[in-house]
Design an enzyme around this catalytic site. Structure first.
Site, PDB file in Angstrom:
ATOM      1  N   TYR A 215       0.829  -1.206   0.000  1.00  0.00           N
ATOM      2  CA  TYR A 215       0.000   0.000   0.000  1.00  0.00           C
ATOM      3  C   TYR A 215       0.860   1.252   0.000  1.00  0.00           C
ATOM      4  CZ  TYR A 215       0.861   0.957   4.985  1.00  0.00           C
ATOM      5  OH  TYR A 215       1.446   1.268   6.191  1.00  0.00           O
TER       6      TYR A 215
ATOM      7  N   ARG B  62       8.299   4.200  -4.698  1.00  0.00           N
ATOM      8  CA  ARG B  62       8.290   3.230  -3.586  1.00  0.00           C
ATOM      9  C   ARG B  62       7.251   2.140  -3.834  1.00  0.00           C
ATOM     10  NH1 ARG B  62       7.481   5.454   2.371  1.00  0.00           N
ATOM     11  NH2 ARG B  62       5.366   5.677   1.627  1.00  0.00           N
TER      12      ARG B  62
ATOM     13  N   HIS C 104      -0.759 -20.953  -0.198  1.00  0.00           N
ATOM     14  CA  HIS C 104       0.291 -19.985   0.137  1.00  0.00           C
ATOM     15  C   HIS C 104       1.144 -19.603  -1.069  1.00  0.00           C
ATOM     16  CE1 HIS C 104      -1.066 -21.236   4.020  1.00  0.00           C
ATOM     17  NE2 HIS C 104      -0.285 -20.366   4.626  1.00  0.00           N
TER      18      HIS C 104
ATOM     19  N   LYS D 247       6.540  -1.913   1.846  1.00  0.00           N
ATOM     20  CA  LYS D 247       5.345  -1.351   2.495  1.00  0.00           C
ATOM     21  C   LYS D 247       4.161  -2.310   2.336  1.00  0.00           C
ATOM     22  CE  LYS D 247       3.225   3.228   3.121  1.00  0.00           C
ATOM     23  NZ  LYS D 247       3.284   3.267   4.571  1.00  0.00           N
TER      24      LYS D 247
ATOM     25  N   GLU E 133      11.630   2.383  14.472  1.00  0.00           N
ATOM     26  CA  GLU E 133      10.730   3.410  13.930  1.00  0.00           C
ATOM     27  C   GLU E 133       9.426   3.373  14.705  1.00  0.00           C
ATOM     28  OE1 GLU E 133       9.577   2.662   9.846  1.00  0.00           O
ATOM     29  OE2 GLU E 133       9.443   0.511  10.186  1.00  0.00           O
TER      30      GLU E 133
ATOM     31  N   LEU F 175      10.933   1.331   7.373  1.00  0.00           N
ATOM     32  CA  LEU F 175      10.410   1.765   6.079  1.00  0.00           C
ATOM     33  C   LEU F 175      11.113   3.072   5.697  1.00  0.00           C
ATOM     34  CD1 LEU F 175       8.131   1.241   3.903  1.00  0.00           C
ATOM     35  CD2 LEU F 175       6.936   3.110   5.041  1.00  0.00           C
TER      36      LEU F 175
HETATM   37  N1  PDD Z   1       2.728   4.964   7.239  1.00  0.00           N
HETATM   38  N2  PDD Z   1       7.305   3.704   8.973  1.00  0.00           N
HETATM   39  C1  PDD Z   1       6.145   3.018   8.958  1.00  0.00           C
HETATM   40  C2  PDD Z   1       6.079   1.689   9.634  1.00  0.00           C
HETATM   41  C3  PDD Z   1       5.033   3.563   8.307  1.00  0.00           C
HETATM   42  O1  PDD Z   1       3.881   2.882   8.267  1.00  0.00           O
HETATM   43  C4  PDD Z   1       5.129   4.849   7.708  1.00  0.00           C
HETATM   44  C5  PDD Z   1       3.974   5.482   6.987  1.00  0.00           C
HETATM   45  C6  PDD Z   1       6.354   5.525   7.764  1.00  0.00           C
HETATM   46  C7  PDD Z   1       6.563   6.889   7.156  1.00  0.00           C
HETATM   47  O2  PDD Z   1       6.546   6.848   5.747  1.00  0.00           O
HETATM   48  P1  PDD Z   1       6.079   8.095   4.880  1.00  0.00           P
HETATM   49  O3  PDD Z   1       6.840   9.256   5.373  1.00  0.00           O
HETATM   50  O4  PDD Z   1       6.420   7.737   3.502  1.00  0.00           O
HETATM   51  O5  PDD Z   1       4.603   8.262   5.112  1.00  0.00           O
HETATM   52  C8  PDD Z   1       7.423   4.911   8.391  1.00  0.00           C
HETATM   53  C9  PDD Z   1       1.528   5.436   6.600  1.00  0.00           C
HETATM   54  C10 PDD Z   1       1.376   6.900   6.624  1.00  0.00           C
HETATM   55  C11 PDD Z   1       0.364   4.667   7.158  1.00  0.00           C
HETATM   56  O6  PDD Z   1       0.516   3.480   7.372  1.00  0.00           O
HETATM   57  O7  PDD Z   1      -0.711   5.256   7.353  1.00  0.00           O
END
Ligand code: PDD
Length: 289
Positions: free
Chosen positions: A33, A52, A102, A149, A182, A207
């Site tokens: 996603y 990405r 799977h 992601k 993170e 990520l």
């Molecule tokens: N999440 N790390 C994780 C685990 C994340 O799920 C996200 C973003 C980020 C930051 O990535 P970015 O700056 O590209 O949004 C880091 C999105 C916003 C979500 O799951 O809603």
């Protein structure tokens, strides 16, 4: 007017939007996603989000179901049909629908694509950032490829829920050596007592956030000193500022970690500066509306 979702090539009323029960995303978490901000009708950092998405899809060997140009058209249509110009776009692609097994489907299937939009209230975001958020820390028990992601977010779900139950807003994952990886849905940063920005370098343990990449550019343009290295929970608690970055929150001050105030316990000046400067450095696309 009811909300509209995009499902496999069709714009459908939100309440009727459906995918098949044997979609591999639903049964196996076999998909990826993206979440992207739309600001005043323009996509923020479209190029990086699409790149990405392509990397995540390639890692799982799922084909890109739509050309980037056509995708932008769908985004524009979603804004128009939902009559919205400040929102988050959620885009999900799964391997598609196949009898549960799977291994990949023997006969190739079309990937499934779903897109939804959700309104962003800029005033609420400003209010939240003026206060900052508190976080708890939890062991990072995720798989070894969180740089992809994927929609498999169970550890993140449980971490966020644990935070809520402890009266905090969010959770930070901590690796087996005591270093912060993170946030549950964000990248994390601190500002040391001598004014250095510190954030963990990209690897398979985090990520690679788009917001993080842009925030690094902002830091450079402001001539702030930046160290890309891991930091421990104790170092973060003793820092003068802490914050997190994500497409949904841009730059959000973190004022408490496991109940301990960071710095003055209020959003710090460097965090505020990065937040204000963020959209000046982001790539803002043409207006889609
Ligand atoms: N999440 N790390 C994780 C685990 C994340 O799920 C996200 C973003 C980020 C930051 O990535 P970015 O700056 O590209 O949004 C880091 C999105 C916003 C979500 O799951 O809603």
């Amino acid at each position: 007017m009811s909300r509209i979702a995009y499902v496999n090539g069709r714009y459908v009323p939100f309440r009727e939007a459906r995918v098949h029960i044997e979609d591999r995303g639903y049964q196996l978490g076999d998909g990826v996603y993206e979440v992207c901000e739309i600001r005043d009708g323009a996509l923020v950092d479209e190029r990086r989000h699409i790149e990405r998405l392509q990397r995540s899809l390639a890692a799982l060997r799922i084909s890109m179901p739509i050309a980037p140009g056509a995708l932008r058209f769908v985004f524009a249509e979603m804004l128009r049909r939902n009559r919205i110009s400040n929102c988050l776009i959620y885009l999900q692609v799964t391997r598609g629908v196949a009898r549960r097994d799977h291994g990949f489907p023997e006969r190739p299937v079309e990937p499934s694509i779903v897109i939804t939009v959700r309104g962003l209230d800029p005033r609420k975001a400003i209010e939240a950032a003026a206060i900052g958020v508190s976080v708890i820390t939890v062991p990072d028990n995720r798989w070894g490829r969180v740089d992809i992601k994927t929609i498999g977010l169970l550890p993140n779900v449980l971490a966020r829920q644990a935070a809520k139950e402890q009266g905090a807003k969010d959770a930070w994952f901590v690796d087996e050596d005591g270093f912060v990886t993170e946030g549950a849905s964000s990248n994390v940063w601190i500002v040391t007592r001598d004014g250095k920005l510190v954030t963990r370098p990209d690897s398979s343990r985090i990520l690679g956030g788009i917001t993080k990449t842009v925030a690094k550019e902002v830091a450079r343009s402001l001539q702030l000193s930046l160290e890309e290295r891991a930091f421990s929970v104790a170092e973060a608690q003793a820092a003068s500022e802490a914050f997190l970055t994500s497409a949904t929150q841009t730059v959000m001050p973190v004022v408490r970690i496991d109940g301990r105030a960071v710095g003055s316990g209020e959003p710090g000046p460097i965090t505020k500066r990065l937040r204000t400067e963020f959209h000046k450095a982001a790539e803002i696309g043409p207006k889609l509306l």
